[in-house]
Design a protein around this motif. Structure first.
Motif, PDB file in Angstrom:
ATOM      1  N   LEU A 351     109.045 -68.317  50.637  1.00 64.25           N
ATOM      2  CA  LEU A 351     109.951 -67.655  51.571  1.00 64.25           C
ATOM      3  C   LEU A 351     110.857 -68.658  52.290  1.00 64.25           C
ATOM      4  O   LEU A 351     111.397 -68.379  53.355  1.00 64.25           O
ATOM      5  CB  LEU A 351     109.165 -66.845  52.609  1.00 64.25           C
ATOM      6  N   ALA A 352     111.028 -69.840  51.698  1.00 65.82           N
ATOM      7  CA  ALA A 352     111.827 -70.890  52.343  1.00 65.82           C
ATOM      8  C   ALA A 352     113.244 -70.437  52.651  1.00 65.82           C
ATOM      9  O   ALA A 352     113.841 -70.848  53.655  1.00 65.82           O
ATOM     10  CB  ALA A 352     111.857 -72.134  51.467  1.00 65.82           C
ATOM     11  N   SER A 353     113.802 -69.566  51.812  1.00 64.96           N
ATOM     12  CA  SER A 353     115.176 -69.103  52.032  1.00 64.96           C
ATOM     13  C   SER A 353     115.305 -68.293  53.314  1.00 64.96           C
ATOM     14  O   SER A 353     116.403 -68.127  53.848  1.00 64.96           O
ATOM     15  CB  SER A 353     115.647 -68.254  50.845  1.00 64.96           C
ATOM     16  N   SER A 354     114.177 -67.792  53.835  1.00 61.33           N
ATOM     17  CA  SER A 354     114.201 -67.047  55.093  1.00 61.33           C
ATOM     18  C   SER A 354     113.737 -67.907  56.260  1.00 61.33           C
ATOM     19  O   SER A 354     113.480 -67.394  57.352  1.00 61.33           O
ATOM     20  CB  SER A 354     113.315 -65.799  54.993  1.00 61.33           C
ATOM     21  N   GLY A 355     113.615 -69.212  56.024  1.00 61.32           N
ATOM     22  CA  GLY A 355     113.249 -70.128  57.093  1.00 61.32           C
ATOM     23  C   GLY A 355     111.765 -70.300  57.298  1.00 61.32           C
ATOM     24  O   GLY A 355     111.340 -70.907  58.289  1.00 61.32           O
ATOM     25  N   ARG A 356     110.954 -69.815  56.362  1.00 62.64           N
ATOM     26  CA  ARG A 356     109.504 -69.911  56.508  1.00 62.64           C
ATOM     27  C   ARG A 356     108.960 -70.957  55.543  1.00 62.64           C
ATOM     28  O   ARG A 356     109.236 -70.924  54.359  1.00 62.64           O
ATOM     29  CB  ARG A 356     108.861 -68.545  56.271  1.00 62.64           C
ATOM     30  N   GLY A 357     108.153 -71.860  56.062  1.00 62.85           N
ATOM     31  CA  GLY A 357     107.696 -73.007  55.298  1.00 62.85           C
ATOM     32  C   GLY A 357     106.405 -72.772  54.550  1.00 62.85           C
ATOM     33  O   GLY A 357     105.999 -71.632  54.297  1.00 62.85           O
ATOM     34  N   PRO A 358     105.711 -73.853  54.196  1.00 65.26           N
ATOM     35  CA  PRO A 358     104.454 -73.761  53.441  1.00 65.26           C
ATOM     36  C   PRO A 358     103.405 -72.943  54.190  1.00 65.26           C
ATOM     37  O   PRO A 358     103.392 -72.891  55.420  1.00 65.26           O
ATOM     38  CB  PRO A 358     104.023 -75.232  53.326  1.00 65.26           C
ATOM     39  N   GLY A 359     102.540 -72.314  53.412  1.00 65.71           N
ATOM     40  CA  GLY A 359     101.469 -71.522  54.000  1.00 65.71           C
ATOM     41  C   GLY A 359     101.793 -70.051  54.140  1.00 65.71           C
ATOM     42  O   GLY A 359     100.916 -69.250  54.466  1.00 65.71           O
ATOM     43  N   ILE A 360     103.049 -69.667  53.898  1.00 68.59           N
ATOM     44  CA  ILE A 360     103.469 -68.273  54.044  1.00 68.59           C
ATOM     45  C   ILE A 360     103.655 -67.633  52.675  1.00 68.59           C
ATOM     46  O   ILE A 360     104.458 -68.082  51.868  1.00 68.59           O
ATOM     47  CB  ILE A 360     104.785 -68.166  54.833  1.00 68.59           C
ATOM     48  N   GLY A 361     102.882 -66.596  52.394  1.00 62.68           N
ATOM     49  CA  GLY A 361     103.047 -65.809  51.184  1.00 62.68           C
ATOM     50  C   GLY A 361     103.642 -64.455  51.520  1.00 62.68           C
ATOM     51  O   GLY A 361     104.145 -64.224  52.630  1.00 62.68           O
ATOM     52  N   PHE A 362     103.577 -63.531  50.569  1.00 62.51           N
ATOM     53  CA  PHE A 362     104.168 -62.212  50.785  1.00 62.51           C
ATOM     54  C   PHE A 362     103.315 -61.155  50.121  1.00 62.51           C
ATOM     55  O   PHE A 362     102.878 -61.299  48.977  1.00 62.51           O
ATOM     56  CB  PHE A 362     105.597 -62.159  50.219  1.00 62.51           C
ATOM     57  N   GLY A 363     103.041 -60.077  50.864  1.00 64.86           N
ATOM     58  CA  GLY A 363     102.316 -58.943  50.318  1.00 64.86           C
ATOM     59  C   GLY A 363     103.302 -57.893  49.847  1.00 64.86           C
ATOM     60  O   GLY A 363     104.235 -58.179  49.118  1.00 64.86           O
ATOM     61  N   PHE A 364     103.116 -56.652  50.268  1.00 63.29           N
ATOM     62  CA  PHE A 364     104.089 -55.602  50.020  1.00 63.29           C
ATOM     63  C   PHE A 364     104.860 -55.372  51.321  1.00 63.29           C
ATOM     64  O   PHE A 364     104.308 -54.921  52.311  1.00 63.29           O
ATOM     65  CB  PHE A 364     103.418 -54.310  49.578  1.00 63.29           C
ATOM     66  N   CYS A 365     106.143 -55.726  51.315  1.00 61.48           N
ATOM     67  CA  CYS A 365     107.045 -55.474  52.432  1.00 61.48           C
ATOM     68  C   CYS A 365     106.681 -56.235  53.709  1.00 61.48           C
ATOM     69  O   CYS A 365     107.113 -55.852  54.798  1.00 61.48           O
ATOM     70  CB  CYS A 365     107.148 -53.976  52.738  1.00 61.48           C
ATOM     71  N   GLY A 366     105.904 -57.290  53.599  1.00 56.81           N
ATOM     72  CA  GLY A 366     105.573 -58.091  54.764  1.00 56.81           C
ATOM     73  C   GLY A 366     104.985 -59.426  54.363  1.00 56.81           C
ATOM     74  O   GLY A 366     104.415 -59.573  53.269  1.00 56.81           O
ATOM     75  N   LEU A 367     105.109 -60.410  55.256  1.00 54.30           N
ATOM     76  CA  LEU A 367     104.575 -61.732  54.945  1.00 54.30           C
ATOM     77  C   LEU A 367     103.065 -61.768  55.173  1.00 54.30           C
ATOM     78  O   LEU A 367     102.503 -60.960  55.906  1.00 54.30           O
ATOM     79  CB  LEU A 367     105.280 -62.815  55.761  1.00 54.30           C
ATOM     80  N   VAL A 368     102.426 -62.747  54.531  1.00 56.71           N
ATOM     81  CA  VAL A 368     100.992 -62.977  54.676  1.00 56.71           C
ATOM     82  C   VAL A 368     100.790 -64.455  54.956  1.00 56.71           C
ATOM     83  O   VAL A 368     101.330 -65.311  54.240  1.00 56.71           O
ATOM     84  CB  VAL A 368     100.228 -62.573  53.400  1.00 56.71           C
ATOM     85  N   ILE A 369     100.032 -64.782  55.982  1.00 52.50           N
ATOM     86  CA  ILE A 369      99.769 -66.180  56.306  1.00 52.50           C
ATOM     87  C   ILE A 369      98.561 -66.657  55.514  1.00 52.50           C
ATOM     88  O   ILE A 369      97.435 -66.210  55.738  1.00 52.50           O
ATOM     89  CB  ILE A 369      99.559 -66.375  57.808  1.00 52.50           C
ATOM     90  N   ARG A 370      98.814 -67.555  54.567  1.00 51.92           N
ATOM     91  CA  ARG A 370      97.763 -68.102  53.718  1.00 51.92           C
ATOM     92  C   ARG A 370      97.140 -69.345  54.325  1.00 51.92           C
ATOM     93  O   ARG A 370      95.978 -69.657  54.095  1.00 51.92           O
ATOM     94  CB  ARG A 370      98.337 -68.444  52.342  1.00 51.92           C
ATOM     95  N   ASP A 371      97.933 -70.089  55.090  1.00 58.42           N
ATOM     96  CA  ASP A 371      97.476 -71.340  55.674  1.00 58.42           C
ATOM     97  C   ASP A 371      98.362 -71.644  56.879  1.00 58.42           C
ATOM     98  O   ASP A 371      99.497 -71.163  56.959  1.00 58.42           O
ATOM     99  CB  ASP A 371      97.562 -72.469  54.638  1.00 58.42           C
ATOM    100  N   VAL A 372      97.839 -72.429  57.819  1.00 54.33           N
ATOM    101  CA  VAL A 372      98.605 -72.836  58.991  1.00 54.33           C
ATOM    102  C   VAL A 372      98.657 -74.365  58.995  1.00 54.33           C
ATOM    103  O   VAL A 372      97.800 -75.028  59.571  1.00 54.33           O
ATOM    104  CB  VAL A 372      97.982 -72.319  60.299  1.00 54.33           C
ATOM    105  N   PRO A 373      99.659 -74.940  58.312  1.00 54.60           N
ATOM    106  CA  PRO A 373      99.746 -76.397  58.231  1.00 54.60           C
ATOM    107  C   PRO A 373      99.971 -77.031  59.601  1.00 54.60           C
ATOM    108  O   PRO A 373     100.440 -76.371  60.540  1.00 54.60           O
ATOM    109  CB  PRO A 373     100.960 -76.633  57.318  1.00 54.60           C
ATOM    110  N   GLU A 374      99.654 -78.304  59.715  1.00 52.70           N
ATOM    111  CA  GLU A 374      99.895 -79.028  60.954  1.00 52.70           C
ATOM    112  C   GLU A 374     101.379 -78.970  61.296  1.00 52.70           C
ATOM    113  O   GLU A 374     102.242 -79.190  60.453  1.00 52.70           O
ATOM    114  CB  GLU A 374      99.457 -80.482  60.804  1.00 52.70           C
ATOM    115  N   GLY A 375     101.671 -78.642  62.533  1.00 50.56           N
ATOM    116  CA  GLY A 375     103.047 -78.539  62.977  1.00 50.56           C
ATOM    117  C   GLY A 375     103.642 -77.148  62.863  1.00 50.56           C
ATOM    118  O   GLY A 375     104.714 -76.887  63.402  1.00 50.56           O
ATOM    119  N   ALA A 376     102.954 -76.239  62.150  1.00 50.18           N
ATOM    120  CA  ALA A 376     103.444 -74.864  62.030  1.00 50.18           C
ATOM    121  C   ALA A 376     103.159 -74.095  63.319  1.00 50.18           C
ATOM    122  O   ALA A 376     102.260 -74.463  64.084  1.00 50.18           O
ATOM    123  CB  ALA A 376     102.774 -74.170  60.846  1.00 50.18           C
TER     124      ALA A 376
END
Length: 433
Positions: A351-376
């Motif tokens: 989802l980098a094109s929407s400004g969201r970095g590593p650790g962010i995935g996507f379910g159906f119609c919404g994001l899913v947080i897979r991990d919370v990297p340092e600094g996030a």
């Protein structure tokens, strides 16, 4: 302007939140501190005060006119605050019954509506959309070298995950000018074209990539709304009301605000790049008047409603598809919606094109947080949620059994989102001192 508003009470807030919360709250008149023990709550009194301070700061800095913030923990309201103005010019305060434009927070509701068809065995997630909407049978992909036929068909799953290849006219990309030249932008045209006509025009737009290969935000939800119409044989609004909104007691949620509720609609504000707020109500670029019933019942950004209404929906997801005595969705459908659907081929930050970095995935119609990297930003692994164009946001946190939402009505010039949601979430998820 005459305002007829109920006072902000816990009885009203919990009633507005609907059966999903009422079923778990025995004493609706109790104060927050007695609804859940301060010793066992993650949203402690101190964190609640930090939320209040964050909202007050943004209002004092003129970044937002007002806001409503609501947090439920283990099915009980632990924080609810209305602050500032819904209408600055007329000094109308935000209250629990203020109606807000959901914009893209419409998308998860559209997803849930589609999943009722899945639960009924009427669709398969990997069905080609051309089987239902033949106008989408021969899509083309735009590359730097020109147009070429798409190598695979768009599926319903692609539409649910924003991997269909559709885009938005307001987003930069290889196909942006095509959308602009053809005036294909559902929000702008919600008062002037039908859902059927919108999807037929969208079928003529080039995709940004082959379906299933790239996450790209776009007009997919409009296609899903039309899918609902074709499969159910009913208008999208009618079917959504029957299967999702009415069972959740979301009585103030609709594609427009009727005349008898018009005094409750918040004004919409625009923030320029230099930080100045100005009234943008009824601007056609943002959907025009939401007091007028639209021709286009748009599943991507068309709904309006109250915070309590949306909390009913969020709590239903957190409850695995149930709301009181009603089962809205199967547990399987909720699991599919709220779990990451993007495999490793999409990379660490799809989802980098929407400004969201590593650790962010996507379910159906919404994001899913897979991990919370340092600094996030502070968050909880396993969260599901999404935001709206006017800086609204919601999330559910299964690990901590939290459902939260923030509502304001400000669209920044950079098509980003103001700080409100991040500040509220930081107050809840910051490390304990």
């Amino acid at each position: 302007m005459t305002q007829k508003r109920r006072p902000l009470t816990w009885r009203n807030i919990l009633t507005a939140a609907g059966a999903a919360l009422l079923a778990s709250c025995a004493a609706v008149e109790a104060k927050v501190s007695s609804v859940a023990s301060a010793e066992t709550r993650k949203v402690s009194d101190e964190r609640s005060k930090a939320i209040e301070k964050a909202v007050a700061h943004l209002i004092s800095e003129n970044q937002i006119p007002g806001a409503f913030v609501m947090v439920a923990e283990h099915g009980q309201i632990v924080h609810a605050e209305a602050k500032g103005y819904a209408d600055v010019e007329n000094r109308v305060p935000v209250t629990e019954d203020t109606i807000f434009r959901f914009y893209s927070m419409t998308k998860p509701l559209t997803c849930a509506t589609v999943m009722t068809l899945y639960d009924d065995g009427l669709i398969g997630l990997d069905d080609p959309i051309k089987d239902y909407l033949p106008e989408l049978a021969h899509m083309q992909v735009k590359t730097q070298g020109g147009l070429r036929p798409a190598t695979v068909d768009i599926t319903i799953r692609n539409l649910m995950t924003h991997t269909s290849g559709f885009s938005y006219a307001v987003l930069p990309g290889v196909s942006q000018q095509d959308y602009i030249d053809s005036n294909v932008f559902a929000i702008r045209n919600r008062l002037s074209e039908s859902l059927e006509d919108h999807v037929k025009r969208l079928a003529g737009m080039p995709l940004v990539a082959d379906p299933g290969t790239v996450w790209n935000y776009g007009e997919s939800m409009g296609v899903l709304g039309r899918l609902v119409e074709v499969v159910s044989g009913k208008p999208f609004r009618t079917y959504m009301k029957e299967r999702v909104l009415k069972p959740l007691a979301m009585d103030d949620t609709d594609f427009y605000v009727p005349a008898e509720k018009s005094d409750r609609l918040a004004q919409l504000y625009h923030m320029s790049l230099d930080g100045a707020l100005s009234n943008a109500d009824d601007d056609i670029q943002y959907g025009g008047s939401y007091l007028e019933k639209p021709l286009l019942e748009y599943g991507g950004a068309g709904l309006v409603g109250t915070p309590g209404n949306y909390m009913s929906f969020a709590q239903m997801l957190l409850n695995g598809g149930r709301a009181g005595d009603h089962r809205i969705l199967s547990e399987e459908s909720v699991r599919l919606m709220t779990s990451n659907q993007l495999d490793d081929s999409f990379g660490d930050a799809p989802l980098a094109s929407s400004g969201r970095g590593p650790g962010i995935g996507f379910g159906f119609c919404g994001l899913v947080i897979r991990d919370v990297p340092e600094g996030a930003p502070p968050a909880a692994v396993g969260e599901y949620g999404w935001g709206g164009w006017a800086s609204t946001n919601f999330w559910i946190d299964p690990r901590n059994q939290i459902a939260g939402l923030v509502f304001t009505q400000v669209i920044p010039d950079d098509i980003g989102s103001i700080q409100l949601s991040n500040d509220v979430r930081a107050a809840i998820y910051s490390a304990d001192e």
